[in-house]
Design an enzyme around this catalytic site. Structure first.
Site, PDB file in Angstrom:
ATOM      1  N   THR A  11       6.307   4.046   5.170  1.00 14.37           N
ATOM      2  CA  THR A  11       5.852   4.891   4.063  1.00 14.37           C
ATOM      3  C   THR A  11       4.214   5.098   3.718  1.00 14.37           C
ATOM      4  O   THR A  11       4.167   5.953   2.839  1.00 14.37           O
ATOM      5  CB  THR A  11       6.679   4.711   2.965  1.00 14.37           C
ATOM      6  OG1 THR A  11       6.505   3.302   2.320  1.00 14.37           O
ATOM      7  CG2 THR A  11       8.200   4.784   3.006  1.00 14.37           C
ATOM      8  N   ILE A  14      -0.505   1.788   7.984  1.00 10.18           N
ATOM      9  CA  ILE A  14      -0.476   1.822   9.532  1.00 10.18           C
ATOM     10  C   ILE A  14       1.035   2.250   9.628  1.00 10.18           C
ATOM     11  O   ILE A  14       0.999   2.975  10.634  1.00 10.18           O
ATOM     12  CB  ILE A  14      -0.615   0.567   9.779  1.00 10.18           C
ATOM     13  CG1 ILE A  14      -2.307   0.066   9.658  1.00 10.18           C
ATOM     14  CG2 ILE A  14      -0.128   0.339  11.337  1.00 10.18           C
ATOM     15  CD1 ILE A  14      -2.505  -1.338  10.040  1.00 10.18           C
ATOM     16  N   ARG A  34      10.866  -0.223   1.230  1.00 15.13           N
ATOM     17  CA  ARG A  34      11.761  -0.851   0.172  1.00 15.13           C
ATOM     18  C   ARG A  34      11.635  -0.227  -1.119  1.00 15.13           C
ATOM     19  O   ARG A  34      12.494  -0.203  -2.038  1.00 15.13           O
ATOM     20  CB  ARG A  34      11.030  -2.318  -0.315  1.00 15.13           C
ATOM     21  CG  ARG A  34      11.237  -3.376   0.498  1.00 15.13           C
ATOM     22  CD  ARG A  34      10.891  -4.890   0.069  1.00 15.13           C
ATOM     23  NE  ARG A  34       9.584  -4.859   0.014  1.00 15.13           N
ATOM     24  CZ  ARG A  34       9.027  -6.127  -0.187  1.00 15.13           C
ATOM     25  NH1 ARG A  34       9.672  -7.136  -0.807  1.00 15.13           N
ATOM     26  NH2 ARG A  34       7.714  -6.297  -0.247  1.00 15.13           N
ATOM     27  N   VAL A  56      13.206  -5.832   4.731  1.00 17.34           N
ATOM     28  CA  VAL A  56      13.286  -6.429   5.843  1.00 17.34           C
ATOM     29  C   VAL A  56      13.520  -7.846   5.793  1.00 17.34           C
ATOM     30  O   VAL A  56      13.806  -8.620   6.902  1.00 17.34           O
ATOM     31  CB  VAL A  56      12.092  -6.237   6.788  1.00 17.34           C
ATOM     32  CG1 VAL A  56      11.882  -4.719   7.128  1.00 17.34           C
ATOM     33  CG2 VAL A  56      10.859  -6.714   6.013  1.00 17.34           C
ATOM     34  N   ASN A  82       6.711  -3.057  11.610  1.00 19.03           N
ATOM     35  CA  ASN A  82       5.292  -3.025  11.076  1.00 19.03           C
ATOM     36  C   ASN A  82       5.339  -3.388   9.435  1.00 19.03           C
ATOM     37  O   ASN A  82       4.498  -3.945   9.128  1.00 19.03           O
ATOM     38  CB  ASN A  82       5.025  -1.547  10.936  1.00 19.03           C
ATOM     39  CG  ASN A  82       3.984  -1.166   9.791  1.00 19.03           C
ATOM     40  OD1 ASN A  82       2.574  -1.580  10.100  1.00 19.03           O
ATOM     41  ND2 ASN A  82       4.261  -0.717   8.457  1.00 19.03           N
ATOM     42  N   TYR A 149      -0.589 -15.376   5.731  1.00 19.23           N
ATOM     43  CA  TYR A 149      -0.790 -14.412   6.279  1.00 19.23           C
ATOM     44  C   TYR A 149      -1.201 -14.547   7.946  1.00 19.23           C
ATOM     45  O   TYR A 149      -0.531 -14.401   8.601  1.00 19.23           O
ATOM     46  CB  TYR A 149      -1.791 -13.357   5.841  1.00 19.23           C
ATOM     47  CG  TYR A 149      -1.721 -12.077   6.317  1.00 19.23           C
ATOM     48  CD1 TYR A 149      -1.021 -11.203   6.470  1.00 19.23           C
ATOM     49  CD2 TYR A 149      -2.820 -12.009   7.403  1.00 19.23           C
ATOM     50  CE1 TYR A 149      -1.188  -9.919   6.640  1.00 19.23           C
ATOM     51  CE2 TYR A 149      -3.154 -10.735   8.123  1.00 19.23           C
ATOM     52  CZ  TYR A 149      -2.045  -9.565   7.839  1.00 19.23           C
ATOM     53  OH  TYR A 149      -2.157  -8.348   8.407  1.00 19.23           O
ATOM     54  N   VAL A 182      -8.377  -2.430   8.185  1.00 16.83           N
ATOM     55  CA  VAL A 182      -8.064  -1.278   8.272  1.00 16.83           C
ATOM     56  C   VAL A 182      -8.006  -0.880   6.693  1.00 16.83           C
ATOM     57  O   VAL A 182      -7.540  -1.327   5.948  1.00 16.83           O
ATOM     58  CB  VAL A 182      -6.689  -1.091   8.940  1.00 16.83           C
ATOM     59  CG1 VAL A 182      -6.290   0.395   8.963  1.00 16.83           C
ATOM     60  CG2 VAL A 182      -6.800  -1.765  10.243  1.00 16.83           C
TER      61      VAL A 182
END
Length: 253
Positions: A11, A14, A34, A56, A82, A149, A182
């Site tokens: 949504t 990326i 979500r 997820v 993703n 991360y 990004v």
């Protein structure tokens, strides 16, 4: 092309760019998110896409989602894992809850979704089957104050390489795409976090980050999506077990 492509976290950022790239390449796109409001907004902007609210982190919800997608739209041919989140801080201050949520969202979810698709859509094991995991250069070289991360994304890279070798005899390919910096909503929150930790402005944080990048700028979501589009297509049929950087030279291995 023309098969079903499932993009988790599709949504914004990326994921949204990947979904658009795949749709433009002829795939029938299904996205998840979500946030129901964000999903509704995305589907209003892209009426040709289908979409479902899904977390997820919920392995049972993921299984039900994949069953629903396959029944409603056909077997999944391309899977783009993703969905993810940032998260970190000085390691001594990271809570159990933050660590576990980053691992659940960024690493365990890749397993939950991939396993469900392999079980529900066995044709993804064929020559046109593609599993593409969005990892990070941080999973290769580490990010200061980003240990959860970095650990999760390193796990995604290892998972990718192992699964690629497991499925290689079927003709299916499995690859990771590793963005660097990004410009996405998550990037904004990361700069806010570093600004708070380091006691400097977000503008200074941005300048420090850009100074690390040989090209001197952030990548765009569309540039990352371009690599995903390539890996999803027939020209990439012999590319598998790779973790490919899209990072302006930030990572060199």
């Amino acid at each position: 092309m023309g098969g079903v492509a499932l993009v988790t976290g599709g949504t914004s950022g990326i994921g949204y760019a990947c979904a658009k790239q795949l749709h433009d390449s002829g795939f029938r796109v299904v996205v998840t998110g979500r946030d129901e409001n964000k999903l509704d907004k995305t589907l209003a902007e892209q009426p040709a896409w289908a979409g479902y609210v899904n977390d997820v982190r919920d392995r049972y919800g993921v299984r039900d989602l994949v069953t629903t997608v396959a029944a409603a739209h056909g077997p999944i041919e391309v899977l783009v894992n993703n969905a993810g989140r940032g998260g970190g801080g000085p390691i001594a201050t990271i809570s159990d809850e933050l660590w576990l949520d980053v691992i659940e969202t960024d690493l365990n979810s890749v397993f939950w979704v991939t396993r469900a698709v392999l079980n529900e859509c066995p044709t993804i094991r064929g020559a046109s089957g593609r599993i593409i995991n969005i990892a990070s250069t941080g999973g290769k070289q580490g990010v200061p104050f980003g240990t959860p991360y970095s650990a999760a994304k390193a796990g995604v890279i290892g998972f990718t390489k192992a699964l690629a070798k497991e499925l290689a005899a079927t003709g299916a390919t499995v690859n990771a795409v590793c963005p660097g910096y990004v410009e996405t909503p998550m990037a904004v929150s990361i700069r806010e976090s570093y600004s708070s930790m380091q006691g400097i402005s977000e503008t200074e944080v941005l300048a420090n980050f850009e100074a690390k990048i040989p090209l001197g700028r952030y990548s765009t979501p569309e540039e990352v999506a371009g690599m995903v589009g390539y890996l999803a297509g027939p020209a990439a049929a012999s590319v598998t077990a790779q973790a490919i950087n899209v990072c302006g030279g930030l990572g060199s291995y």
